[in-house]
Design a protein around this motif. Structure first.
Motif: not given
Lengths: 363, 363
Positions: B211-212, B217-218, B337-340, B345-346
């Protein structure tokens, strides 16, 4: 056996919210507009607009994009529909076909509008009074010719801190709005959205833009009129299981069980708009005869599921519940927002964009 | 003059990701399945499934809900389509019409399936090995009759900590999976999703559920094969303005300017899936000839807009940029994602549910 979450939207409550806040206006000539941008915060722009237009006599709507205005026009044939982001190449056609009113936010946009001229409506102008977001700055206003100033039918600005009634910014923005508005002698005035409306009579002017309070949000907690919750979000209980001390729950084995108990796996997740940040503070609700039993989140939210601790839910409720609620009249989008570290607006918008809900409207 | 954000999805990259990870499998008989649940994480289940089916020879797909399987069946006529949440009353019809394979997660679901029996496929069984989410517990398995055990064509479990290769949970789940799988003598085995695949050959079994890594995505940063970014998210620059020391920016007057500079207002916000938590750490990107200039978020994310500091963007770039990018090959959904404060995934799922994007597919 159910697997899909449900989103029930109460259009009658939205109408009631519109009417109860409309009644609180100071000046009978103030128009109470409905903000239905972003698909009515995800709850259905055409459903909401049609309800307010036909049953609430609402005649002014605000959207963000021209294509949103096109959707609203289909259900509100005689309304004034303002487009907050102004016209773009992708939606300029809608302005012509649907007689939309642009909110012009910059000199470049004004030039674009006057070049394209898709209809004969007087545009609105957004002026910047302290939010430092979209809008003509003081120097931009100074550079306008008289003819340009006279072309506008509405002057609009937006408050930065209206949800904090004691914030000094409110008075500062009000003063600046009053000072700049006379530059546009032909224009009506609009400063406030839901929260600004609650700051008092001075903030109401000609048009108030009701958004949050239509949708059950109460951005200013102390206000005497309450917006009533308008949505129910429920999701199936897929499975109930025992857990034991030392068991880990969910991704990252983040939640460790320290006492024997029970968990339930629920069919809703961040793919449906339940933020991952809802863990660890959030909870879902088992319901019975108006009694609510909280089941706190345990373990990170997955894309399709969440896991909650049901050890405190009485067995006779637990084993007869096919659904839990995530948003209900006692635990609203505002409450959900607090537990997820955000605001009710974002909660509604995220859930409202979920595509796996079985969605119903009651009117 | 543009006002709508854009989401460009590169199907060719998704195909390349599928093929490059497929090549890394140990056993030539291991089937590489594609996870396309939740509308392919928001990116378009039919587009992705058709690409992988026709151009990648992918013959196994996983979705969460029956109605999602129905959508995939339309483009993948001969594939095995597994439904991770099993059947529900809302989608049981799809199992019959579309020959879907349920993943049965509980004794109650097994009873429901055997009562309804909408098709003759051997169902899959999900067993719980440590995630404590959906699945048969050890005691549930013990209670199955031989006939019931023999009816399953696939045993599936899911890892809790596969994105942390050194986490003790991985070996524990592997051991438990190996111990329980022989209870189902007719069944193939599937333990791993993208991150589990990267844990090594032991984790691959008969079916791997990618999926990812399909979507750029990693989840396991050190892995020798990299998933390449598959989306570009861009949004129009609506306005550029000067700011001065003491100016406040955005809701809550949260961001206070301490040095004269410039801001840009961008046409994308949390209504489009840009989390409010993207402020204060996030940034958007001005681009020119492969050079990227970061514009850090300043001020809270609004529903329709965000505001960024463009003081460090050279004027010749700044005033010629009609768009900024929010996700690009150098700043991926994982980075966002890291910054948020969340995971890629989200991020993909939230943006993928945005309805205001002009969405394009390249193949």
């Amino acid at each position: 056996m159910f697997v899909r979450p449900r989103l029930d939207i109460d259009l009658h409550r939205i109408l009631e919210n519109y009417l109860s806040f409309s009644k609180a206006k100071k000046n009978p000539n103030t128009q109470m507009a409905a903000v239905v941008k972003d698909n009515a915060y995800g709850l259905g722009d055409q459903e909401v607009a049609a309800t307010l237009y036909h049953r609430g006599a609402c005649r002014v709507f605000f959207v963000a994009h021209g294509f949103e205005g096109h959707r609203v026009r289909a259900v509100a044939p005689l309304a004034d529909i303002y487009v907050l982001q102004g016209p773009g190449e992708e939606d300029i056609k809608c302005f012509a076909e649907d007689n939309l009113i642009p909110v012009i936010a910059s000199p470049a946009q004004l030039a674009f509008w006057n070049r394209e001229k898709p209809n004969h409506r007087k545009p609105a102008i957004q002026i910047e009074t302290g939010l430092n977001r979209l809008g003509f700055r003081v120097s931009d206003i100074a550079a306008l010719s008289d003819a340009e100033r006279n072309q506008f039918g509405l002057v609009l600005s937006h408050l930065a801190c209206a949800d904090e009634p004691n914030h000094a910014m409110n008075q500062r923005q009000l003063d600046m709005f009053r000072q700049l508005a006379p530059s546009f002698p032909q224009a009506k005035l609009s400063l406030s959205a839901s929260d600004g409306f609650m700051l008092g009579d001075d903030y109401q002017f000609d048009i108030v833009r009701l958004g949050a309070v239509l949708y059950g949000l109460n951005p200013v907690p102390g206000f005497p009129i309450k917006s009533r919750n308008v949505i129910r979000v429920t999701a199936p209980v897929l499975q109930i299981a025992d857990v034991y001390p030392g068991d880990c729950i969910g991704y990252g084995a983040d939640h460790v069980v320290n006492k024997s108990g029970k968990i339930a796996i629920i069919s809703i997740g961040y793919g449906d708009g339940v933020f991952r940040s809802f863990y660890p503070k959030g909870k879902v609700w088992f319901e019975s005869d108006r009694q609510l039993f909280a089941a706190p989140m345990c373990g990170r939210v997955s894309m399709d599921n969440l896991i909650c601790d049901v050890s405190q839910v009485p067995d006779n409720i637990l084993y007869h519940s096919r659904f839990v609620s995530l948003i209900n009249d006692a635990y609203t989008a505002d409450d959900f927002g607090v537990d997820a570290g955000t605001i009710g607006y974002e909660v509604i918008s995220a859930l409202g964009h979920g595509t796996r809900f079985i969605r119903t409207y009651s009117s």
